[in-house]
Design a protein around this motif. Structure first.
Motif: not given
Length: 146
Positions: A24-42
């Motif tokens: 996606p060219l654009v991501l709309f968000y609400q909240g703490d964007l820094s979470l995108l740079n954390t270790q994660s599990l889907a």
């Protein structure tokens, strides 16, 4: 709560997402964007919760959360919603990836849950304001969660 956006050329845009086919060219968000740079599990699962699925999530997710891993799911009914609920209950970090505009809630009875995820974590979408939850949005969303 304020809605914001980032584009694929912004430094905050998730690197892994930028590497998929047709990101996606654009991501709309609400909240703490820094979470995108954390270790994660889907976590993506059935809309109809089973007792096995519920027991598995309640057993595994608290361990994952204690390790500081962010739980990502789709804010849908069933496994997705329960994943967010368990994460919030255990003071974990969570990201909800939705298949509609940020101002839409699906399923409707998840209004409180989506608001809680946005306030304590992050809700993101590639769909603009007013975009309804259309069936074909959800397979795309699940691919991008992974």
């Amino acid at each position: 709560m304020k809605q914001s956006y980032i584009t694929i050329v912004d430094s905050e845009y998730p690197r892994q997402l930028s590497e998929i086919f047709c990101p996606p060219l654009v991501l709309f968000y609400q909240g703490d964007l820094s979470l995108l740079n954390t270790q994660s599990l889907a976590v993506v699962g059935a809309r109809q919760m089973t007792s096995y699925g519920e027991a598995t999530l309640k057993g595994i997710l608290p361990v994952i959360i204690k390790r500081g891993i962010t739980v990502i799911s789709g804010l849908a009914a069933g496994v997705d919603g329960l994943s967010h609920e368990i994460t919030l209950k255990n003071q974990g970090k969570t990201i909800g990836v939705i298949g509609s505009g940020i101002d839409q809630v699906y399923p409707r009875n998840h209004q409180y849950l989506q608001r809680a995820v946005a306030e304590q974590g992050l809700v993101i979408s590639e769909y603009g304001l007013g975009e309804e939850p259309i069936a074909w949005h959800f397979p795309e969303q699940n691919i991008k969660i992974h």
